[in-house]
Design a protein around this motif. Structure first.
Motif, PDB file in Angstrom:
ATOM      1  N   ASP A 234     -13.193  -0.778   2.068  1.00  0.00           N
ATOM      2  CA  ASP A 234     -13.849  -0.286   3.272  1.00  0.00           C
ATOM      3  C   ASP A 234     -14.963   0.651   2.810  1.00  0.00           C
ATOM      4  OD1 ASP A 234     -12.476  -1.521   5.377  1.00  0.00           O
ATOM      5  OD2 ASP A 234     -10.857  -0.060   5.324  1.00  0.00           O
TER       6      ASP A 234
ATOM      7  N   TYR B  47      -5.243  -5.180  11.046  1.00  0.00           N
ATOM      8  CA  TYR B  47      -5.289  -3.724  10.835  1.00  0.00           C
ATOM      9  C   TYR B  47      -3.980  -3.038  11.227  1.00  0.00           C
ATOM     10  CZ  TYR B  47     -10.391  -4.391  10.933  1.00  0.00           C
ATOM     11  OH  TYR B  47     -11.665  -4.782  10.678  1.00  0.00           O
ATOM     12  N   GLY B  48      -3.830  -1.789  10.747  1.00  0.00           N
ATOM     13  CA  GLY B  48      -2.890  -0.893  11.389  1.00  0.00           C
ATOM     14  C   GLY B  48      -3.560  -0.443  12.683  1.00  0.00           C
TER      15      GLY B  48
ATOM     16  N   LEU C  84       0.820  -1.215   0.000  1.00  0.00           N
ATOM     17  CA  LEU C  84       0.000   0.000   0.000  1.00  0.00           C
ATOM     18  C   LEU C  84       0.858   1.271   0.000  1.00  0.00           C
ATOM     19  CD1 LEU C  84      -2.790   1.291   0.234  1.00  0.00           C
ATOM     20  CD2 LEU C  84      -2.692   0.935   2.711  1.00  0.00           C
TER      21      LEU C  84
ATOM     22  N   TYR D 131      -7.630   8.206   4.712  1.00  0.00           N
ATOM     23  CA  TYR D 131      -6.521   9.012   5.198  1.00  0.00           C
ATOM     24  C   TYR D 131      -6.596  10.376   4.521  1.00  0.00           C
ATOM     25  CZ  TYR D 131      -4.540   4.216   5.603  1.00  0.00           C
ATOM     26  OH  TYR D 131      -4.324   2.880   5.855  1.00  0.00           O
TER      27      TYR D 131
ATOM     28  N   GLN E  29       4.687  -0.632   3.678  1.00  0.00           N
ATOM     29  CA  GLN E  29       3.414  -0.322   4.333  1.00  0.00           C
ATOM     30  C   GLN E  29       3.223   1.199   4.476  1.00  0.00           C
ATOM     31  OE1 GLN E  29       1.096  -2.354   4.897  1.00  0.00           O
ATOM     32  NE2 GLN E  29       2.070  -4.374   4.917  1.00  0.00           N
TER      33      GLN E  29
ATOM     34  N   LEU F 270      -9.503   3.524   0.471  1.00  0.00           N
ATOM     35  CA  LEU F 270      -9.462   2.100   0.134  1.00  0.00           C
ATOM     36  C   LEU F 270     -10.918   1.659  -0.047  1.00  0.00           C
ATOM     37  CD1 LEU F 270      -6.817   0.815   2.749  1.00  0.00           C
ATOM     38  CD2 LEU F 270      -6.456   2.043   0.601  1.00  0.00           C
TER      39      LEU F 270
ATOM     40  N   GLU G 250       1.629  -1.597  12.177  1.00  0.00           N
ATOM     41  CA  GLU G 250       0.864  -2.360  11.196  1.00  0.00           C
ATOM     42  C   GLU G 250       0.677  -3.801  11.652  1.00  0.00           C
ATOM     43  OE1 GLU G 250      -0.775  -1.317   8.679  1.00  0.00           O
ATOM     44  OE2 GLU G 250      -1.150  -3.084   7.448  1.00  0.00           O
ATOM     45  N   LYS G 251      -0.560  -4.218  11.724  1.00  0.00           N
ATOM     46  CA  LYS G 251      -0.964  -5.604  12.011  1.00  0.00           C
ATOM     47  C   LYS G 251      -0.208  -6.257  13.176  1.00  0.00           C
ATOM     48  CE  LYS G 251      -2.954  -6.227   7.498  1.00  0.00           C
ATOM     49  NZ  LYS G 251      -2.414  -5.457   6.402  1.00  0.00           N
TER      50      LYS G 251
ATOM     51  N   ARG H 257     -19.093   1.245   8.906  1.00  0.00           N
ATOM     52  CA  ARG H 257     -18.124   0.701   7.955  1.00  0.00           C
ATOM     53  C   ARG H 257     -18.438  -0.769   7.675  1.00  0.00           C
ATOM     54  NH1 ARG H 257     -13.745  -2.474   9.660  1.00  0.00           N
ATOM     55  NH2 ARG H 257     -12.303  -2.957   7.983  1.00  0.00           N
TER      56      ARG H 257
ATOM     57  N   THR I 299       1.364   2.447   6.704  1.00  0.00           N
ATOM     58  CA  THR I 299       1.426   2.655   8.160  1.00  0.00           C
ATOM     59  C   THR I 299       2.858   2.998   8.597  1.00  0.00           C
ATOM     60  OG1 THR I 299      -0.400   1.116   8.464  1.00  0.00           O
ATOM     61  CG2 THR I 299       0.996   1.523  10.393  1.00  0.00           C
TER      62      THR I 299
ATOM     63  N   ILE J 272      -6.934   1.365  12.134  1.00  0.00           N
ATOM     64  CA  ILE J 272      -6.964   2.249  10.958  1.00  0.00           C
ATOM     65  C   ILE J 272      -7.955   1.666   9.969  1.00  0.00           C
ATOM     66  CG2 ILE J 272      -5.604   3.174   9.045  1.00  0.00           C
ATOM     67  CD1 ILE J 272      -3.085   2.786  10.735  1.00  0.00           C
ATOM     68  N   VAL J 273      -8.864   2.500   9.479  1.00  0.00           N
ATOM     69  CA  VAL J 273      -9.733   2.053   8.389  1.00  0.00           C
ATOM     70  C   VAL J 273      -9.237   2.722   7.108  1.00  0.00           C
ATOM     71  CG1 VAL J 273     -11.727   1.614   9.835  1.00  0.00           C
ATOM     72  CG2 VAL J 273     -11.389   3.872   8.812  1.00  0.00           C
ATOM     73  N   GLY J 274      -9.818   2.359   5.990  1.00  0.00           N
ATOM     74  CA  GLY J 274      -9.250   2.792   4.720  1.00  0.00           C
ATOM     75  C   GLY J 274      -9.542   4.223   4.312  1.00  0.00           C
TER      76      GLY J 274
END
Ligand code: G1P
Length: 290
Positions: free
Chosen positions: A134, A172-173, A111, A209, A231, A131, A192-193, A254, A233, A205-207
Motif C-alpha cells: 500500500d 480488506y479488513g 499477517l 497501523y 489475521q 504494509l 477481515e475480508k 493510496r 484484524t 483497513i489500509v496497510g
C-alpha cells in the motif's frame, strides 16, 4: 517527542500476483520509477520520527536485507568517479541514526503471526506497522506521521482506513465505529475480508497501523481466521475488548501496488511528478493519443 520509535514491515509474503517477476525478487523490491516499494515505506516511517525499522522477512527476501545494507564497493566506486549526487542517493537509503532489524518468519502463517514475530525487537512500546504494497503519497505529511500524531494525542491503537466500494469488502479488513473527531472514529466492529452483504460499512483497513504492545499477548492466542491465516484484524478485534481502538481516515492518495493495476497507476503518476522525467513523460503520453 513522539513515543512511536519503531516500525514493523511484514514482508514475508510470496507476491504470487507478480510472478514471474517475483520468483526470485521480493515484491517489495519492485520499483516505482526508481525506488523500491520498501524504501517508500521506510522513508514514510523515518519522516514520522521512527528510528528502528524491523523487517519480518521470508526465505526469498534477501534482496531486502541487501538493499538496506551498506554497499562499500558501490560507494567507493561512485566516490572515485566523482558521482557525488548518486553517492548521496545510495547513502540516504538509511540515514545515520536509523537502525534496521531483520527477523525471519519461518512459516507463512499470516499477517498477525508476522507482527507477533516482531515482539522481541519492539519490546513494550507502541509501534507502527507498514504494509509497503500500500503505497501512500501525501507530500510533507505522510500517513504514518499523521497517525503518530493521533497516537500521541489519544494513546490508543489506530488503524488507517479509506472508503472503498462495498463490492470490494472481501479484499480488506472492514471497520465501523463512532466518529469522535476529524477523520477519527472509535472502532466498534472490525472484520477481515467479509462478503459485501456482511460488511459493517464501506471503511476498509489500509496497510498502516499504530499499535500498543498489548496486541502481542492477543496475537499469541489468535486462531486461524480468513484464508486459514492468523489475521492481524482478529488480534485487533480482541484488543478492542480491553482498550479503545481508533480508525483514522488518512489524508493522501493510496495505490494498491499489490495489484498490477495499482502498480501501473503509481508508476504513471509518480513519473508525472518526477523532477527529471515529468516533462518528457507528459509529452510522450500526449503523443500516444489514446
Ligand atoms: C491485509 C490485511 C487487511 C487489509 C489489507 C490492506 O490484507 O489483512 O485487513 O485491509 O492488508 O492492504 P492482504 O492485502 O495482505 O490480504
Amino acid at each position: 517527542m513522539s513515543s512511536v520509535k519503531t516500525a514493523v514491515f511484514p514482508v514475508a509474503g510470496l507476491g504470487t500476483r507478480f510472478l514471474p517477476a517475483t520468483k526470485s525478487v521480493a515484491k517489495e523490491m519492485l520499483s516505482i520509477v526508481d525506488k523500491p516499494l520498501i524504501q517508500y515505506g521506510a522513508e514514510e516511517a523515518i519522516e514520522a520520527g521512527i528510528n528502528k525499522l524491523v523487517f519480518i522477512v521470508g526465505r526469498t527476501k534477501n534482496s531486502i536485507i541487501d538493499h538496506f545494507d551498506k554497499s562499500y564497493e558501490l560507494e567507493t566506486e561512485l566516490e572515485i568517479r566523482g558521482k557525488l549526487d548518486l553517492l548521496k542517493i545510495v547513502k540516504d537509503v538509511i540515514p545515520d541514526g536509523v537502525a534496521c532489524v531483520f527477523i525471519r518468519q519461518s512459516e507463512a502463517l499470516g499477517l498477525g503471526h508476522a507482527v507477533l514475530c516482531a515482539e522481541a525487537a519492539v519490546g513494550n512500546h507502541p509501534f507502527a506497522v507498514i504494509l509497503p504494497d500500500d503505497l501512500i503519497r501525501n507530500e510533507g505529511n505522510g500517513c504514518v506521521k499523521q497517525m503518530v500524531k493521533v497516537f500521541d494525542e489519544y494513546q490508543s491503537s489506530i488503524i488507517g482506513t479509506q472508503t472503498v466500494a462495498i463490492e470490494e469488502s472481501d479484499k480488506y479488513g472492514m471497520v465501523a465505529g463512532e466518529q469522535i473527531g476529524d477523520r477519527i472514529a472509535r472502532v466498534e466492529q472490525i472484520v477481515e475480508k467479509p462478503a459485501p452483504s456482511e460488511a459493517p460499512s464501506n471503511q476498509a483497513i489500509v496497510g498502516r497501523y499504530v499499535l500498543t504492545p498489548a496486541i502481542f499477548d492477543l496475537l499469541r492466542t489468535t486462531q486461524r481466521g480468513a484464508g486459514d491465516e492468523i489475521q492481524l484484524t482478529d488480534g485487533i478485534a480482541a484488543l478492542r475488548e480491553y482498550e479503545q481502538v481508533l480508525s483514522y481516515s488518512f489524508e493522501g492518495r493510496r495505490y494498491d501496488c499489490g495489484s498490477k493495476m495499482g502498480y501501473l497507476q503509481a508508476t504513471v503518476e509518480f513519473a508525472l511528478e518526477h523532477e527529471e522525467l515529468a516533462d518528457d513523460f507528459k509529452k510522450y503520453l500526449k503523443q500516444l493519443k489514446l
